[in-house]
Design a protein around this motif. Structure first.
Motif, PDB file in Angstrom:
ATOM      1  N   LEU A  32      -5.578   1.570 -10.355  1.00  0.00           N
ATOM      2  CA  LEU A  32      -4.559   1.469  -8.490  1.00  0.00           C
ATOM      3  C   LEU A  32      -4.212   2.761  -7.607  1.00  0.00           C
ATOM      4  O   LEU A  32      -3.927   2.596  -6.600  1.00  0.00           O
ATOM      5  CB  LEU A  32      -3.796   0.554  -8.849  1.00  0.00           C
TER       6      LEU A  32
ATOM      7  N   THR B 288     -10.459  -0.730  -6.247  1.00  0.00           N
ATOM      8  CA  THR B 288      -9.917  -2.018  -6.545  1.00  0.00           C
ATOM      9  C   THR B 288      -8.322  -1.672  -5.398  1.00  0.00           C
ATOM     10  O   THR B 288      -7.950  -1.990  -4.970  1.00  0.00           O
ATOM     11  CB  THR B 288      -8.463  -1.645  -7.474  1.00  0.00           C
ATOM     12  N   ALA B 289      -8.206  -0.207  -5.299  1.00  0.00           N
ATOM     13  CA  ALA B 289      -7.148  -0.317  -3.859  1.00  0.00           C
ATOM     14  C   ALA B 289      -7.421  -0.503  -2.717  1.00  0.00           C
ATOM     15  O   ALA B 289      -6.697  -0.838  -2.291  1.00  0.00           O
ATOM     16  CB  ALA B 289      -6.155   1.686  -4.644  1.00  0.00           C
TER      17      ALA B 289
ATOM     18  N   ASN C 294      -3.372  -5.606  -8.744  1.00  0.00           N
ATOM     19  CA  ASN C 294      -4.677  -6.462  -8.752  1.00  0.00           C
ATOM     20  C   ASN C 294      -4.805  -7.197  -8.181  1.00  0.00           C
ATOM     21  O   ASN C 294      -3.638  -8.456  -8.124  1.00  0.00           O
ATOM     22  CB  ASN C 294      -5.886  -5.383  -9.640  1.00  0.00           C
TER      23      ASN C 294
END
Lengths: 476, 162
Positions: A360, A89-90, A177
């Motif tokens: 994250l 996601t990061a 996000n």
């Protein structure tokens, strides 16, 4: 006797620059220098500041591409906090931010800075050779430029948190996000962005192909090229290893871990410019200078991993029979291949559910040094920091994209003057136009200066070899 | 000209890392905190072309910038759309933004420029000088009253030196 012609600042580039031309007694060009008159001093300014401030504070380097500095610093800080791999996601949120930045920056440059030159010609009256002229004759193009820029800026806002001093990327990851609602806003307009990107690519391609014989010599010269490439040789604008090639495509080095950049790249200081001159160590300062940016990236990569941009790359490379393209004006075509690649990547990312992930940030074991590189819109951007045991920055070295292209600017200007203006001792509008067109091909960013009300004229001054002013021309 | 100020946009611009050049964004921040109805507040390093799209969505736009040599503590005046022959995306002038909004989006927005007098522009640092801070406070009071009363008919072509 020599005369020195000084032109300041160059219009329609980012920031302020000044060009001086040294003529001999026969008014032949003997030297061209592209001066940067601002002293950025940022490497000193940030010493003593805590490392975690860097991704935010370095955005103050530039109001045009703060995201590139934000992400390059964040990548360096990942290493400081001992993180070599981000969560999916990061990494994907950062990539989305980066492709949004690339998209808006290239759109701004193409539609509003370069298109007047392409649509009206280099020598057209400056009164129409500007964005208002484009708006009058090609209103749909001018609107497209604004709306594409806005689309990219909105992506930045959604991923970085805000327009000024975004905080999205943090050491070891990202702080938010992308919500489904945010995603759907961007997906709603993506088809339009694709159509406009394809259209812009066609304008740049058609212009270059149609005018190829005229453009081949214009401000052109053979050079080395440098960029990041992925481990399989693909273009990767966010992350990769360093590759440098010669003007005819031979590899100088390849797949170099960029944390070791100092073993391969050095910088020369010249007394007349605040901007340093980077070069490839193994070739030395005379022969080791190189170009970065869209042209270099298309030349160095083996392929592009999105279908439409890859098809466009093949067409581009066919013009030079698969060899590197050294035509300066081909930067515009290359830039539009990248704008199409960027929207393809944005589409890919928006359809990836990892963007809605909640993992994250990664933590690691703290280190005292970090290097972060990425491909900014204008070329390879280097951020290198060392910290002390109190978490304070003790050393910072930044090589910004425009600095990498420092020697090529000078070469381009000298080539233009030698080919087109040589023998003319006064500053003509034609001289100004041609130099501006050559510099603008690189989309240089000379770093933000104070811009408050009351500044920004175009001043042209002619000096003799002793520094005496003999002519001056100002354009408000 | 009488403008019905239904939708007002305030854009503060300048580089907060260059001392008093940050006066525009500082004013935007202060006004945003007051959450005044019908007012959109934005801030950026410099005006850029896409600001024209946002301007076109409003009836009135106030551009707030630092002033190098303007009136103290600030000036406030109307501006008209003006086309220039040398554009830079680095620093699009307020009158150019209005011209783009008119030409590209048929905007009829009325424009005003607030120039807050600053003194320190060459230093690095996010601190606004004490003299400029005093000017900023007066400018914030002025803009707050203006946005709350929405009386935009009086200050045309006037310089406000409080």
């Amino acid at each position: 006797m020599s005369k020195r012609v000084i032109i300041e600042p160059v219009t329609r580039v980012e920031g302020h620059g000044r060009v001086s031309l040294l003529l001999d007694e026969n008014n032949k060009i003997t030297q061209a220098r592209f001066h940067v008159v601002e002293f950025r001093g940022f490497e000193r300014f940030i010493q003593g500041r805590p490392y975690w401030e860097m991704p935010v504070i370095v955005q103050r380097l530039c109001g045009i591409c703060p995201v590139s500095h934000h992400l390059a610093a964040a990548k360096a800080m990942d290493q400081i906090v001992g993180v070599d791999k981000l969560t999916p996601t990061a990494e994907k949120m950062r990539r989305l931010m980066h492709y949004g930045q690339m998209f808006q920056s290239h759109a701004l440059h193409f539609f509003h800075l370069c298109s007047p030159d392409l649509l009206f010609g280099f020598d057209a009256d400056p009164k129409i050779r500007n964005i208002i002229g484009v708006a009058a004759k090609y209103p749909e193009l001018a609107v497209q430029g604004v709306m594409m820029r806005k689309y990219g800026q909105e992506i930045i806002k959604a991923t970085a948190g805000k327009k000024i001093h975004g905080t999205g990327a943090i050491p070891g990851g990202i702080n938010k996000n992308l919500s489904i609602t945010e995603r759907d806003v961007f997906l709603k307009d993506i088809k339009q962005m694709f159509d406009w990107s394809r259209s812009a690519l066609n304008i740049a391609k058609d212009y270059t192909v149609k005018n190829l014989e005229k453009l081949k010599p214009f401000a052109s010269f053979d050079s080395n090229h440098l960029s990041l490439v992925r481990s399989d040789g693909a273009m990767d604008l966010y992350h990769g290893n360093l590759r440098a090639i010669t003007a005819d495509g031979k590899k100088i080095f390849d797949q170099v871990d960029y944390t070791n950049y100092l073993d391969y790249i050095s910088e020369e200081v010249k007394s007349w410019s605040y901007m340093k001159f980077p070069f490839i160590k193994s070739l030395g300062p005379q022969n080791g200078w190189y170009r970065v940016g869209p042209l270099a990236r298309i030349n160095t990569c083996d392929f592009i991993d999105t279908p439409e941009a890859e098809a466009a790359r093949k067409e581009f490379m066919a013009v030079t029979n698969g060899k590197p393209n050294n035509i300066t004006m081909a930067y515009h075509w290359a830039r539009m291949i990248e704008i199409l690649h960027s929207i393809e990547k944005i589409n890919e990312l928006l359809n990836d559910p990892d963007l809605q992930g909640t993992d994250l940030v990664v933590k690691g074991e703290r280190r005292n040094e970090g290097v972060g590189l990425l491909e900014a819109p204008r070329g390879t951007l280097f951020h290198h920091y060392k910290i002390n045991d109190n978490d304070q920055i003790v050393m910072a070295n930044l090589i910004v994209s425009t600095t990498n292209n420092n020697e090529p600017f000078n070469r381009a200007i000298q080539k233009v003057v030698a080919d087109h203006i040589d023998g003319v001792p006064e500053i003509t509008e034609g001289l100004l136009n041609h130099i501006e067109v050559a510099i603008r091909a690189y989309d240089p960013c000379l770093s933000c200066a104070t811009h408050a009300m009351g500044k920004m004229p175009l001043k042209v001054t002619l000096f003799d070899y002793q520094g005496n002013e003999i002519a001056s021309k100002t354009k408000e | 000209m009488t403008v019905k100020p239904e939708k007002i946009l305030l854009i503060g611009f300048g580089n907060p890392a260059r001392a008093d050049d940050g006066l525009g964004p500082a004013l935007a921040e202060a006004i945003e905190a007051k959450n005044i109805s019908g007012v959109t507040v934005d801030a950026d390093y410099q005006l850029t072309i896409e600001d024209s799209a946002q301007v076109a969505e409003h009836n009135i736009v106030i551009f707030a910038d630092a002033s190098i040599n303007g009136a103290e503590p600030f000036s406030f005046e109307t501006i008209e759309a003006k086309e220039y022959d040398s554009f830079s995306s680095h620093s699009v002038e307020p009158a150019q933004v209005l011209a783009l909004a008119e030409n590209l989006f048929n905007s009829k927005a009325a424009g005003y420029i607030l120039g807050i007098r600053g003194y320190e522009f060459d230093d690095f640092g996010s601190l606004i000088s004490e003299k400029a801070k005093a000017n900023l406070e007066k400018a914030v009071d002025f803009v707050e009253k203006l946005l709350k009363t929405k009386n935009f008919n009086k200050p045309q072509k006037t310089i406000a030196c409080l």
